[in-house]
Design an enzyme around this catalytic site. Structure first.
Site, short mmCIF file in Angstrom:
data_model
loop_
_atom_site.label_atom_id
_atom_site.label_comp_id
_atom_site.label_asym_id
_atom_site.label_seq_id
_atom_site.Cartn_x
_atom_site.Cartn_y
_atom_site.Cartn_z
N GLU A 198 -31.57 -26.92 -9.58
CA GLU A 198 -32.19 -25.74 -10.34
C GLU A 198 -33.89 -25.98 -10.74
OE1 GLU A 198 -30.06 -24.97 -14.27
OE2 GLU A 198 -28.53 -24.16 -13.30
N GLU A 248 -22.36 -24.26 -9.50
CA GLU A 248 -22.13 -24.08 -10.95
C GLU A 248 -21.48 -22.75 -11.15
OE1 GLU A 248 -24.98 -25.66 -13.52
OE2 GLU A 248 -25.79 -27.29 -12.14
O1 AHR Z 1 -23.50 -27.37 -16.34
C1 AHR Z 1 -24.65 -27.37 -17.56
C2 AHR Z 1 -25.87 -27.34 -17.04
O2 AHR Z 1 -25.94 -25.99 -16.55
C3 AHR Z 1 -26.22 -28.17 -15.64
O3 AHR Z 1 -26.73 -29.26 -16.02
C4 AHR Z 1 -27.46 -27.41 -15.03
O4 AHR Z 1 -27.75 -27.35 -13.76
C5 AHR Z 1 -27.13 -25.91 -15.62
O5 AHR Z 1 -28.22 -25.22 -16.17
#
Ligand code: AHR
Length: 506
Positions: free
Chosen positions: A172, A291
């Site tokens: 990110e 994610e």
């Molecule tokens: O999964 C939780 C968080 O969400 C992670 O650390 C990050 O990459 C995302 O913003």
């Protein structure tokens, strides 16, 4: 409402990609410490990892696991987590403002992956570190004995290279909350350099460049274009992340979140293919949806990463962060997100539900105590177990739900998988209406004579039903209602329900 669809072997999207069933372990809250690892737990193995959690991880059926972050990775020194446990430093993790004891690090985690049968996907720190440290790390993990970092691994007791194939180039990096966050060009240049060096080490590595942190980022689309214009030749995948919640209480749109994920995938694919077209290239960059999940961020304002609001409280070890408890309705949403991923099996190269234990996770644990399956465990486990062979789309009428956030979407959201060898045909479907049942007829004439093996349904009249330590099996898959006739099956889909309908050749 009555709807009718057809499934035909000709409606093939491609083979079921087993890497769609990935998960994620971050050094966040209690995911690692008192989650997968707790040396004092009665079920702990000789390396300190919980046996009860390992058994649930195997049952979940995840295939790939991303590690060690997440936001955590952008401030992580891999060197702190290897070698003798008693010599490892305690450090301040700035992402989650926690004390990181480093009692679990790369070798420990990779050995655990081998024991539970997960393929690791490692992320490198491109936040407060760069090319040199990333290459050192790759050599430590995958290098043959005889060079500096590979030999360090050998002296730490791991003679064989770990052979990790999947690597994420940062996390990110467009997010202002990220330690060392970058402009698109800053990130793209660095990612290209790291990718180039990694491929010089081993051209068979699968490398993931960071895409946007989510579709609401102001640079969404443009970030992907710029990153891929720099990295196109050296990377294989571009990441996508998304977390859903009923924004402002809008549960109608929440149940239809899979419509958003569907469009997200199409948009990133279009951007990647645009870059390919400009280069006259037939190479296809696929998506690493590394994610995705439900995250009630509004309930955890103190941890709202998107607003960079990690509170300046006293940092502690393994604080209980973002331990969302999921409902029956959430399980339906997770099931329908899995349907979307399957529908894009041809372009989603990897997908990881975030995360595995305690932090926004399908498994919850009590330190020193029980571990149990959250509601969202069940659609994941069933899909990972029964999606086999070729993914087939369905043609026909799937009804309609009008959602405030996504406009009109199909009420019945479905996909099928067909294993020509075993003769198994499995239909996964969700009714995305909160209020309206559907009677769904699926024409199956092209598959010859079939028998109904099992129809499992997840959902509950009480949409807010949850599993807990005391009642761990309040929400579990139950027998659904369906009738098989000559060339079709008719399925009853209650409002807000998810289904796995298993058929097989006679
Ligand atoms: O999964 C939780 C968080 O969400 C992670 O650390 C990050 O990459 C995302 O913003």
């Amino acid at each position: 409402m009555t709807v009718t669809s057809t499934i035909d072997p000709a409606f093939s999207v491609g083979p079921v990609n087993p890497w769609l069933f990935g998960t994620f372990v971050e050094h966040l809250g209690r995911c690692v410490y008192t989650g997968i690892y707790e040396p004092t737990h009665p079920s702990a193995d000789e390396d300190g990892f919980r046996g009860d959690v390992a058994a649930l991880v195997r049952e979940l059926g995840a295939t790939v696991v991303r590690y060690p972050g997440g936001n955590f990775v952008s401030n992580y020194r891999w060197e702190d987590g290897v070698g003798l446990r008693e010599s490892r430093p305690r450090v301040l993790d700035l992402a989650w403002r926690s004390v990181e004891t480093n009692q679990v690090g790369t070798d420990d985690f990779l050995a655990w992956c081998a024991r539970v049968g997960l393929e690791p996907m490692l992320a490198v720190n491109l936040g407060n570190r760069g090319l040199a440290e990333a290459v050192d790390y790759l050599e430590y993990v995958n290098g043959n004995p005889g060079t500096r970092y590979a030999d360090q691994r050998v002296s730490n007791g791991h003679a064989k290279p770990w052979g990790v194939r999947l690597w994420c180039l940062g996390n990110e990096m467009d997010g202002p909350w990220q330690i060392g966050h970058k402009t698109p060009v800053e990130y793209a240049r660095l990612a290209q350099e790291v990718a180039h060096a990694f491929k010089a080490f081993d051209p068979d590595l699968q490398l993931v460049a960071c895409g946007s942190s989510n579709t609401t980022m102001p640079t969404f689309g443009e970030w992907e274009r710029i990153v891929l214009e720099h990295c196109f030749d050296d990377v294989d995948l571009i990441s996508a992340h998304v977390y859903y919640e009923p924004v402002g209480g809008d549960e109608v749109s929440f149940v239809a979140a899979s419509a958003h994920m569907d469009r997200y995938i199409r948009d990133v694919v279009a951007t990647a293919d645009h870059v390919a077209a400009k280069r006259h290239s037939s190479k296809r960059i696929n998506i690493s949806f590394d994610e995705w999940n439900i995250w009630f961020a509004a309930r955890h304002a103190e941890n709202r990463h998107a607003e960079n609001k990690v509170e300046h409280t006293e940092a502690s070890e393994a604080p209980a962060l973002i331990q969302d408890v999921y409902t029956a309705l959430d399980a339906v949403v997770v099931g329908s997100l899995l349907i979307t991923l399957l529908r894009h099996t041809d372009r989603v190269g990897v997908a990881c539900q975030a995360q595995l234990v305690n932090a926004i996770a399908p498994i919850l644990t009590i330190p020193g105590g029980a571990a149990w399956r959250q509601t969202i465990f069940h659609p994941f486990a069933l899909t990972a177990k029964y999606a086999r062979g070729t993914v087939l789309t369905l043609a026909g009428d799937h009804g309609q739900v009008d959602t405030p956030a996504y406009g009109p979407v199909e009420q019945v959201w479905a996909v099928a998988t067909h294993d020509a060898q075993s003769g198994e045909l499995t239909v996964f479907a969700a009714n995305r209406s909160l209020t309206d049942p559907a009677s769904w007829t699926v024409r199956l004439g092209s598959f010859g004579e079939l028998r109904l093996v099992e129809h499992l349904v997840i959902g509950d009249e009480d949409h807010n039903a949850v599993n807990s330590e005391d009642v761990p099996d309040r929400v579990v898959p139950l027998a659904g209602v369906s009738t098989l006739a000559d060339d079709h099956v008719t399925v009853t889909l209650p409002p807000a329900s998810w289904h796995c309908i298993r058929l097989a050749s006679r």
